[in-house]
Structures are given as structure tokens and as C-alpha cells.
Design a protein around this motif. Structure first.
Motif, PDB file in Angstrom:
ATOM      1  N   SER A  86      -4.878   0.594  -3.612  1.00  0.00           N
ATOM      2  CA  SER A  86      -3.474   0.889  -3.316  1.00  0.00           C
ATOM      3  C   SER A  86      -3.228   0.968  -1.812  1.00  0.00           C
ATOM      4  N   LEU A  89      -3.406  -2.505  -0.378  1.00  0.00           N
ATOM      5  CA  LEU A  89      -2.208  -3.248  -0.748  1.00  0.00           C
ATOM      6  C   LEU A  89      -1.035  -2.851   0.143  1.00  0.00           C
ATOM      7  N   THR A  92      -1.415  -4.534   3.370  1.00  0.00           N
ATOM      8  CA  THR A  92      -1.023  -5.940   3.293  1.00  0.00           C
ATOM      9  C   THR A  92       0.483  -6.094   3.429  1.00  0.00           C
ATOM     10  N   LEU A  93       1.245  -5.265   2.734  1.00  0.00           N
ATOM     11  CA  LEU A  93       2.708  -5.327   2.816  1.00  0.00           C
ATOM     12  C   LEU A  93       3.189  -5.027   4.239  1.00  0.00           C
ATOM     13  N   LEU A 224       3.261 -12.485   3.282  1.00  0.00           N
ATOM     14  CA  LEU A 224       2.599 -11.644   2.279  1.00  0.00           C
ATOM     15  C   LEU A 224       1.459 -12.409   1.628  1.00  0.00           C
ATOM     16  N   ILE A 260      -3.448  -7.931  -9.387  1.00  0.00           N
ATOM     17  CA  ILE A 260      -2.569  -7.068  -8.591  1.00  0.00           C
ATOM     18  C   ILE A 260      -1.853  -7.890  -7.521  1.00  0.00           C
ATOM     19  N   ILE A 261      -2.609  -8.771  -6.863  1.00  0.00           N
ATOM     20  CA  ILE A 261      -2.017  -9.618  -5.824  1.00  0.00           C
ATOM     21  C   ILE A 261      -0.909 -10.494  -6.411  1.00  0.00           C
ATOM     22  N   VAL A 264       2.238  -8.438  -7.221  1.00  0.00           N
ATOM     23  CA  VAL A 264       2.975  -8.031  -6.022  1.00  0.00           C
ATOM     24  C   VAL A 264       3.703  -9.220  -5.399  1.00  0.00           C
ATOM     25  N   GLY A 267       6.605 -10.169  -7.568  1.00  0.00           N
ATOM     26  CA  GLY A 267       7.670  -9.197  -7.364  1.00  0.00           C
ATOM     27  C   GLY A 267       8.393  -9.405  -6.050  1.00  0.00           C
ATOM     28  N   MET A 268       7.634  -9.725  -5.002  1.00  0.00           N
ATOM     29  CA  MET A 268       8.234  -9.981  -3.699  1.00  0.00           C
ATOM     30  C   MET A 268       9.118 -11.218  -3.740  1.00  0.00           C
TER      31      MET A 268
END
Length: 555
Positions: A86, A89, A92-93, A224, A260-261, A264, A267-268
Motif C-alpha cells: 500500500s 502504491l 507510485t501515485l 502512472l 493491484i497495478i 489502480v 481506475g485511473m
């Protein structure tokens, strides 16, 4: 309303003077013949490129068993350390945001210098365009490796790498938006006796802000994805955890991180679409409270549209400040360690080949072959998918939703992960890189095609429908003629992107000049790395010139 063709339009006819619904097809004559000759030459060029990289569909089919075995070892996915994942991540964002903010700060002044209608001198314009091309030519992964060498492992090298590489795209699009502005507002500001800076702030800036906002949001989306890859060279983010899992043969953990990547990034993608709609077409909420006269003169009336964008800007500023604090980054660090940076980047000069002339020549041809094969193969699927993903052309809502979903899923998978899968399936070499880029092309080119078709004039479509034309008649008679120049430009852009991306895939053994580039950096042979970067710069520049020339043929 009729569908018209005009092989020899009068030179004085402007877009505004054309009758509504009229379509300008590609000019007949020498230009059109030249275009079709080039298009026909693409077939033998693609076949020769496929032969050079030993492209074998049968080998690809035989490798599916290996892929299934690899996927079997990755299931069921798991997360061994959720708190650490988490945190990485979140890193990364934040890297993606800070890298884009840095690129924006550099790109705005550079764009004004590079735009023909705002540059103070043609020599300055050419120099600025050269800097932009150079930033785009150097892969972000190479930037990251060099910054890690100078500054050490961490998120700061990743942010700087994302920022400098993003300048290559953002400054170019910013400059293009400036060149497309109307000269009237600027002349009106000049007539009031305003300075040159005042002309730019009040006559140009308000016109380009919508386009710049769209570019900023799109680049955050791209960064991203890219920030995931930078972790492979120690530049922070969740990619570092993915590399650890793959090196330790912990495939279940690797699959958990990959999922997970993908979630995300997907979603982005959705968030970026909603943001573009909100910021570029905000709802009319009526006029907001008036600003003082000085501010109103600079910004114009504070409408609901401006209020929405101002709020978004404040949120980005707050997120940027929080990211600096959370990541414990000193904004002055690059300046404080400027000597180390200058030392590492200075080692790239003077360029040298050290007896590698033949090897480099072969690697360049291999890289070009990978780019051609991947772009052609990807386009064969991307163009049909893009057509079905255009809301104004799709024959049904189900096909539209399915096509948009496919584009979203493919865009969510970084090319480096695709390359790892194809290397596992068919082994090391350029074919794995070509297949990875071809799949990636479906997502990126498909989206560009869909967006371009959705922006075409509705008049010709209505004209074909009015005379009873079916779906294919609409496609061939109204859609393709209008979208063809954009489709050619998008294809050339993807060729440019795929050639540059192939230099990154060399890190996992997917062939091309990227393998030599990464090896030369790893072995501290920086002079050879400088030569390879120079070669990539020349390739990118030539492709840009060729793309601009082909678009003129279809204008």
C-alpha cells in the motif's frame, strides 16, 4: 445536405466558408499518388521487418503452453505484505503526480519559445524544438538509471525521470496548442499598450488552458503506468516490489502485485475520463462572485467554468504539497547535488562506439523492424476496435461497451509486463518485444482512433443515412474520408512511440537497441550509451518529419 468531393479546392476557401456537411477528401494528383505509393511500400517493408526479427506465428502458438504454465505458477495471487504494498502504491501515485507537475513547470516556458507565433526568434524556436525532441528521445528508464547513479535509490530519481521525459510530449502539445490560437485576442491586448508578457498572459493563455488541462490529465495517466516500470531500476514505487517478487521466484506475490497495478491503472483511466469531461466541459453553474478589477483584467469573468478549473488547480497544488511532505523530498535536492548530476550526464559525452559499429547498426535495424511490425500488427486490430469504440459509429451499445472495455484493459497493462509474458512464451529476442508492443498498440491506438472518429462532423454521416446508406456506406463514405489524416498521424505517432518503447523492453531481453543501451549503462560504458541516445534522437526526429510530411499530403 450532400456529400461532396473537391479534388481541386480553391486556395482561398477556408474551413469556415465550406458548406455545412461538405467533406474534403484527400487531394487528387501527385500528393495522393505519393501517399498510396508509400502505403503500398509498407507491405514489403513489414514483410522484410518480420523476416529480420524472425517473426513466427507458429512459434507464438507453441509458446502458449509455457505461458499457461507460468500463469499456473502465479495462481492463486497473494499479497505477502499488504502495508508495504500500500505504501509503495501510494509512492507510485505521488511519483506520477509530481513528475507531471515538474514537466508542466518546464513545458510552459519551453512551449512559448517553441511555438512559431510566440517565439522571439526562429533560432530560439529551433533550439526549443530540439530540446523537446531530445527529452522525448531519451527513454524514461534511461533517465531513471542515470538519476539513480547520481542521487541514489529512491523516489526522487523516478520523479525527475518522469518529469524530463514528459517534457518531450507535454511541451510539444503545449506549443501546438499555442500555434493554433486565434491572433485576434492577442492583437486586442497589444492595442491597449500591454507588454509582451501581458500579451501572452491575457491574449494567449486563456485560449490554451483547456487543451493544456487535457494534456496534463492524460500525462498523469501515462506517468502512472511508467512509474511502475521505474521501480525495476531502483527509482521507487511499486515496481520495486514487483521486481523483488520476480527475482525471488515468488510468482503468487508477483501476480497479486500485477493485479493491484492493473486495478489502480484501470481506475485511473476512468477517473481521467471523468476529469476531462468535468474540466473541459464543466456544467454551467452561473457566474461566481466577481474578482477585483486587476484580477478580472487578467483572468476574465469568473464564471462557473473558471471556478471549477480554479478548484481543480487548488486541489492539485494541495496534493503536490502533501506529496512532497509525505515522501520527504527536498525540492532543492537536484540543485544541491548538481555536481553529481553533471558528472553522470557528462560521461555520455563524447559519444563513442568503441568497435561496436556493426553491432550497433544491426541493433538499429532490429529496433526499426520491431517498431514497424508491432505498429502494423497492432493497427490491424486497433483500427477496427477503435471504430467500434466510437459512440457515433458503433453499430450497437453492446459492441461499443465491449470495445471500450477491451481498450481499457489493454491500456492498463504496462508493456514491460507484456514483454515478460512473451519472453516466457517464446524466449528472449526481438519477436517477444514486437508482440508486447503490438498488444499495447491495440489499447493506445484504439483509443486515439475512437476519439478521432467521435470528433468528426456529423453532417456527412447524416447525409449518407438520408439516402439510405448502411453502416458500411457510412464508414467508407463519411467516416474514413474525414478521419484519414488523423489516422495516418496516429499511426506514425504509434510508430514513434513503439520505437522509443522498444529501447525500454531491452531490460527484460526483448531485443532491439534497448538491450545494448541498458547494458552500456549497467557496465558504466556511458560513452556508448551517449551514442545510442544520439541514434534514438535522430530516429525520433526523422519519424516526426516523415509524419508531418504525410499529414500534409492528406490535408
Amino acid at each position: 445536405m450532400t456529400l461532396k468531393t473537391s479534388p481541386h479546392p480553391p486556395a482561398s476557401t477556408t474551413r469556415a466558408e465550406r458548406p455545412e456537411g461538405e467533406v474534403r477528401l484527400p487531394r487528387a494528383g501527385r500528393e495522393k499518388i505519393t501517399f498510396w505509393i508509400l502505403l503500398a511500400a509498407l507491405i514489403p517493408l513489414t514483410l522484410a521487418s518480420a523476416r529480420m526479427i524472425e517473426f513466427d506465428v507458429a512459434a507464438l502458438g507453441g509458446g502458449f503452453g509455457d505461458v499457461l504454465n507460468l500463469l499456473g505458477r502465479m495462481l492463486p495471487p497473494e499479497l505477502s505484505d499488504p502495508p508495504r504494498i500500500s505504501e509503495l502504491l501510494l509512492e507510485t501515485l505521488m511519483m506520477a503526480l509530481l513528475g507531471t507537475v515538474l514537466a508542466t513547470a518546464i513545458s510552459i516556458p519551453l512551449a512559448f519559445l517553441a511555438a512559431s507565433n510566440t517565439s522571439p526568434h526562429p533560432a530560439v524556436q529551433r533550439a526549443a524544438r530540439g530540446v523537446i525532441t531530445l527529452c522525448r528521445a531519451i527513454p524514461d528508464l534511461v533517465f531513471a538509471v542515470l538519476f539513480v547513479r547520481a542521487l541514489g535509490i529512491g523516489v526522487l530519481p523516478g520523479i525527475l525521470a518522469l518529469g524530463l521525459h514528459s517534457v518531450g510530449m507535454m511541451a510539444k502539445l503545449f506549443a501546438d496548442a499555442i500555434e493554433a490560437t486565434d491572433a485576434g485576442p492577442r492583437e486586442a491586448v497589444r492595442a491597449t499598450g500591454a507588454s509582451r508578457l501581458g500579451e501572452l498572459l491575457m491574449g494567449v493563455l486563456p485560449q490554451v488552458i483547456p487543451a493544456w488541462l487535457g494534456t496534463f490529465i492524460y500525462r498523469v495517466d501515462i506517468n502512472l503506468r511508467t512509474s511502475v516500470v521505474l521501480g525495476f531500476v531502483g527509482a521507487g514505487g511499486i515496481g520495486f516490489a514487483l521486481q523483488d517478487a520476480l527475482r525471488g521466484l515468488m510468482y503468487e506475490s508477483a501476480m497479486g502485485i500485477v493485479l493491484i497495478i492493473l486495478l489502480v491503472i484501470a481506475g485511473m483511466e476512468i477517473i481521467s475520463v471523468l476529469l476531462r469531461r468535468t474540466l473541459l466541459n464543466p456544467p454551467d453553474t452561473g457566474p461566481a462572485p466577481k474578482l477585483p478589477a486587476a484580477d478580472s483584467a487578467l483572468l476574465g469573468p469568473m464564471t462557473g467554468e473558471r471556478s471549477t478549473r480554479l478548484l481543480a488547480g487548488l486541489l492539485v497544488l494541495a496534493a503536490t504539497c502533501y506529496s512532497f511532505i509525505h515522501l520527504r523530498i527536498n525540492p532543492l535536492a537536484p540543485f544541491l547535488q548538481f555536481k553529481e548530476l553533471l558528472s553522470v550526464f557528462g560521461k555520455l559525452l563524447p559519444p563513442s562506439v568503441e568497435g561496436m559499429e556493426e553491432l550497433l547498426f544491426t541493433a538499429v535495424l532490429e529496433t526499426l523492424a520491431i517498431g514497424v511490425v508491432s505498429t502494423v500488427a497492432g493497427a490491424l486490430l486497433a483500427i477496427p476496435v477503435g471504430i467500434l469504440a466510437a459512440s457515433n459509429v458503433a453499430p450497437s451499445r453492446a459492441l461499443y461497451a465491449l470495445s471500450r472495455g477491451l481498450i481499457l484493459v489493454v491500456r492498463a497493462i504496462p508493456e514491460l509486463i507484456l514483454a515478460v509474458v512473451f519472453v516466457a512464451a517464446i524466449g528472449l529476442g526481438p519477436m517477444a518485444g514486437a508482440m508486447a508492443l503490438a498488444v499495447g498498440t491495440i489499447g493506445f491506438l484504439g483509443k486515439l482512433v475512437a476519439d478521432s472518429i467521435e470528433e468528426i462532423s456529423a453532417g456527412p454521416l447524416e447525409a449518407v443515412r438520408a439516402v439510405g446508406g448502411g453502416w458500411w456506406d457510412q464508414l467508407l463514405g463519411a467516416v474514413i474520408p474525414q478521419a484519414l489524416p488523423q489516422l495516418v498521424g496516429h499511426w506514425m505517432y504509434m510508430l514513434d512511440v513503439n520505437i522509443r518503447t522498444s529501447t525500454v523492453l531491452g531490460i527484460v531481453g526483448a531485443g532491439g537497441i534497448g538491450f545494448l543501451l541498458m547494458e552500456s549503462v549497467r557496465t558504466l560504458n556511458f560513452n556508448v550509451a551517449g551514442t545510442i541516445i544520439l541514434i534514438i534522437f535522430v530516429l525520433v526526429f526523422l519519424i516526426e518529419r516523415l509524419s508531418a510530411w504525410m499529414r500534409k499530403l492528406l490535408a
